[in-house]
Every structure is written in structure tokens, then in C-alpha cells.
Design a protein around this motif. Structure first.
Motif, PDB file in Angstrom:
ATOM      1  N   PHE A  57       0.874  -1.123   0.026  1.00  0.00           N
ATOM      2  CA  PHE A  57      -0.176   0.153  -0.133  1.00  0.00           C
ATOM      3  C   PHE A  57       0.883   1.172   0.068  1.00  0.00           C
ATOM      4  CE2 PHE A  57       0.333  -1.368   4.414  1.00  0.00           C
ATOM      5  CZ  PHE A  57       0.764  -0.171   4.995  1.00  0.00           C
ATOM      6  N   CYS A  58       1.963   1.251   0.291  1.00  0.00           N
ATOM      7  CA  CYS A  58       2.956   2.230   0.228  1.00  0.00           C
ATOM      8  C   CYS A  58       4.641   1.581   0.026  1.00  0.00           C
ATOM      9  CB  CYS A  58       2.924   3.102   1.377  1.00  0.00           C
ATOM     10  SG  CYS A  58       1.770   4.437   1.490  1.00  0.00           S
ATOM     11  N   GLY A  59       5.461   2.699  -0.369  1.00  0.00           N
ATOM     12  CA  GLY A  59       6.796   2.395  -0.540  1.00  0.00           C
ATOM     13  C   GLY A  59       7.597   3.080   0.702  1.00  0.00           C
ATOM     14  N   GLY A  60       8.949   2.756   0.859  1.00  0.00           N
ATOM     15  CA  GLY A  60       9.724   3.347   1.627  1.00  0.00           C
ATOM     16  C   GLY A  60      10.950   2.949   1.388  1.00  0.00           C
ATOM     17  N   THR A  61      11.946   3.426   2.183  1.00  0.00           N
ATOM     18  CA  THR A  61      13.588   3.354   1.866  1.00  0.00           C
ATOM     19  C   THR A  61      13.937   3.092   3.475  1.00  0.00           C
ATOM     20  OG1 THR A  61      13.825   5.785   1.908  1.00  0.00           O
ATOM     21  CG2 THR A  61      13.695   4.695  -0.169  1.00  0.00           C
ATOM     22  N   LEU A  62      15.444   2.530   3.294  1.00  0.00           N
ATOM     23  CA  LEU A  62      15.961   2.176   4.515  1.00  0.00           C
ATOM     24  C   LEU A  62      17.001   3.105   4.968  1.00  0.00           C
ATOM     25  CD1 LEU A  62      16.579  -1.636   3.785  1.00  0.00           C
ATOM     26  CD2 LEU A  62      15.182  -0.789   5.581  1.00  0.00           C
ATOM     27  N   LEU A  63      16.762   3.855   6.119  1.00  0.00           N
ATOM     28  CA  LEU A  63      17.650   4.647   6.425  1.00  0.00           C
ATOM     29  C   LEU A  63      18.876   3.918   7.151  1.00  0.00           C
ATOM     30  CD1 LEU A  63      15.106   7.000   8.421  1.00  0.00           C
ATOM     31  CD2 LEU A  63      16.872   7.622   6.340  1.00  0.00           C
ATOM     32  N   THR A  64      18.383   2.793   7.812  1.00  0.00           N
ATOM     33  CA  THR A  64      19.315   1.662   8.428  1.00  0.00           C
ATOM     34  C   THR A  64      18.855   0.346   8.073  1.00  0.00           C
ATOM     35  OG1 THR A  64      18.678   1.397  10.595  1.00  0.00           O
ATOM     36  CG2 THR A  64      20.202   3.245  10.266  1.00  0.00           C
ATOM     37  N   ASN A  65      19.183  -0.780   8.541  1.00  0.00           N
ATOM     38  CA  ASN A  65      18.568  -2.158   8.001  1.00  0.00           C
ATOM     39  C   ASN A  65      17.657  -2.353   9.162  1.00  0.00           C
ATOM     40  OD1 ASN A  65      19.879  -2.703  10.452  1.00  0.00           O
ATOM     41  ND2 ASN A  65      21.252  -4.180   9.486  1.00  0.00           N
ATOM     42  N   GLN A  66      17.207  -1.346  10.054  1.00  0.00           N
ATOM     43  CA  GLN A  66      16.203  -1.296  10.864  1.00  0.00           C
ATOM     44  C   GLN A  66      15.216  -0.036  10.785  1.00  0.00           C
ATOM     45  OE1 GLN A  66      17.472  -2.831  14.370  1.00  0.00           O
ATOM     46  NE2 GLN A  66      15.383  -3.295  15.355  1.00  0.00           N
TER      47      GLN A  66
END
Length: 336
Positions: A57-66
Motif C-alpha cells: 500500500f506504500c513504499g519506503g526506503t531504509l535509513l538503516t537496516n532497521q
């Protein structure tokens, strides 16, 4: 005319204003191998009754692996947090969403961060449309995002790329991860099309075609637009909203400008900012028992075929959640 690009609010069908929406328009197929920081947010209730969303339903990006960077409107509905999506969200990485739910390993969120001044409102153009999700454990992927240190990218001579799993045109779904090239639109020009535009927002358009311009569309919300900084891809924006008819007009995507939030991002990552919401197994179970099982049989009977559970598309999920009293937000131009 504008429309939020998120697809997480809930009513029986997407709610759009006259001309805002979210998908990748005029895109070409790509993969998470090329964009290893990109992730997708899925609705997943399989551990309770086998129900899950058929698409992210949305995307995102990893600032860190958590820690995941996304749009605040992805976790809001009608001006308030959407607790069901926060509790039953999972975060995973895939180039082809037909691999969901059996061939990827997602992770549930533990904490959510957003601005108390976030405005889940079209009239305020979704001010401060940014959120961070801390996962319960690290996501096993190969990359984290590069953020900008200045705003030297504000030029139409620079190269920009938006990616997402959103629609390719209005009401046209795809399972593939797509990318599209976009061009910077200066603030004055964009503000003329979007009255009340905030300084923390940045606008783009794309190359023309006979029918539509490159842009974002429903389902692309929360995903990135990258700047090619002499060979280094830096995420300068988070997909927020766009035209209701994807790819229409001279501004085909409005993004939250990441550089304006660098200090806040750092404060979340170093633990000096407290989470706005904490998700736990106990909360999930309590919500499921009191808010889902307590609903009429017509809700739980709408499960997919095959032994009491299964994938539900957005139209069915929207209907089920409407019965639960939620509103569905349609992503502007590109959940592609």
C-alpha cells in the motif's frame, strides 16, 4: 487540483479530490538489486486469520537496516493514525509483488515516528508528510539510502528518478517495480498549481508523451525520488501527492523534501526522539479480538478461498475496513 498518493486510508473505494493521485507513469521495469534501499509496506494478518493485502500500500526506503523512511499519510486515515495498518503492517523487499506473501521474508514494525504537526489534509497539502518506522529486527537487504547534505539539486539540469510499485495509469495496477525519469519544477511554478505549497515540499514533472507525462501514481506514496549526484543516488524526496489523473498537467508529483528533515531524522536514529506509537504482539491480539472478531460474520466470511484465508485485493480490503469504520486514502499517481 490534487490528490494524495497514499492507498492506506479506508473506505469502499479510493477517495480523490478533483485532481491529486499517486503511480509511476511512463515507467520502465527495474529491480531492488538496482535500488537496494527500497522497501514495500504490506497489510498482513495471516498469523491471525490468513488475510493479507494483494499489493503493497506504500513504499519506503531504509535509513538503516532497521529504520524505514516513508510518508506520514501512509499510517493515517481521516486525520488520525490508522492503528490497524500500523499493527498489521509488514515491511519487505521485492521487485515483483507476485512474490508476496510466500517468497519474501518481511519484518513487522515496532515503533512509529511522525510530526505532531503533520496535517492529514488536502487543504493543507499534507504538511510534514514524513514518517519513520523502526522494525522489530533488521531487514536482510543489501543497502541503505544516501541522503542529501544540501539543496544544490534544485535545478532542471540535474537528473532525477522516481520508483515504486504503484499504478502505471489511473486505475491500472502492476506488480512490477518501475522507475521513471523526472525533471525539477521550480517552487513558484509549482505553487501556482498547488496553492498553499510548503517550503518543505519539492515538485517534479516528466517528459511528455502523446497521452501523459512521466510521474507518480496511486501506490507510489512513501517511496523515493533520487538525485544522481555525480554517480551517487541520493533520496531528496518522499512521494506525497500528485494529479488525480496520473501523468496529467505540468506538475506530476509533489514530494516531501528530505533535506529539510535531516535534523529530525538524526534525532530519531540516535534515540533522542521518543516514538509516537509502539506496536506490540499484545496490542495486535487485543485489536484483533476486540475490533475484528467482534465484527459481523459478513466481514470475516469475505476471506479468500483455500482453507479460511487468502489474499484480498484493495477493493475488498477497502470494503472490509470501511465496515470497520475506516477511510481509504487513494495514492495519487503511482503505486505502480
Amino acid at each position: 487540483m490534487r490528490t494524495v498518493l497514499c492507498c492506506c486510508s479506508l473506505i469502499s473505494s479510493p477517495v480523490f479530490s478533483s485532481d491529486i493521485s499517486p503511480y509511476i507513469v511512463n515507467g520502465t521495469e527495474t529491480s531492488v538489486a538496482s535500488y537496494p534501499d527500497f522497501v514495500s509496506l504490506f497489510y498482513d494478518r495471516t498469523a491471525y486469520d490468513g488475510m493479507y493485502g494483494g499489493h503493497s500500500f506504500c513504499g519506503g526506503t531504509l535509513l538503516t537496516n532497521q529504520y524505514v523512511l516513508t510518508a506520514a499519510h501512509c499510517i493515517f486515515s481521516g486525520g488520525s493514525i490508522n492503528e490497524e495498518f500500523m499493527l498489521f503492517m509488514t515491511v519487505g523487499q521485492t521487485s515483483d509483488e507476485t512474490d508476496w506473501i510466500y517468497n519474501i521474508t518481511p519484518v513487522r514494525p515496532a515503533e512509529f515516528y511522525y510530526f505532531s504537526s503533520f496535517s492529514d489534509s488536502e487543504s493543507d497539502l499534507w504538511k510534514n508528510d514524513i514518517a519513520i518506522i523502526k522494525l522489530t529486527s533488521p531487514l536482510n537487504t543489501g543497502g541503505t539510502v544516501n541522503l542529501p547534505t544540501n539543496e544544490s539539486y534544485r535545478s532542471n539540469t540535474e537528473s532525477f528518478t522516481a520508483i515504486g510499485h504503484g499504478n502505471t495509469t489511473t486505475n491500472t495496477t502492476t506488480y512490477k517495480l518501475l522507475k521513471t525519469s523526472m525533471s525539477y519544477v521550480d517552487q513558484t511554478t509549482c505553487a501556482a498549481k498547488n496553492s498553499g505549497l510548503h517550503d518543505s515540499q519539492i515538485c517534479f514533472s516528466g517528459g511528455t508523451s502523446p497521452t501523459m507525462n512521466n510521474g507518480v501514481c496511486s501506490g507510489d506514496s512513501g517511496g523515493p525520488i533520487y538525485w544522481d549526484d555525480s554517480g551517487t543516488l541520493r533520496q531528496i524526496g518522499i512521494t506525497s501527492f500528485g494529479p488525480t489523473i496520473c501523468g496529467a498537467g505540468s506538475v506530476t508529483g509533489v514530494f516531501t523534501e528530505v533535506a529539510d528533515y535531516n535534523g529530525w531524522i538524526t534525532s530519531v536514529l540516535n534515540g533522542s526522539t521518543a516514538p509516537n506509537y509502539i506496536a506490540t504482539d499484545a496490542k495486535r491480539l487485543a485489536y484483533y479480538q476486540t475490533r475484528i472478531l467482534s465484527q459481523p460474520d459478513s466481514v470475516t466470511a469475505s476471506r479468500g478461498s483455500g482453507g479460511g484465508g487468502g489474499s484480498i485485493g484493495w477493493s475488498v480490503l477497502g470494503l472490509l475496513l470501511a465496515i470497520l469504520g475506516y477511510r481509504w486514502k487513494g495514492l495519487a499517481s503511482a503505486i505502480r
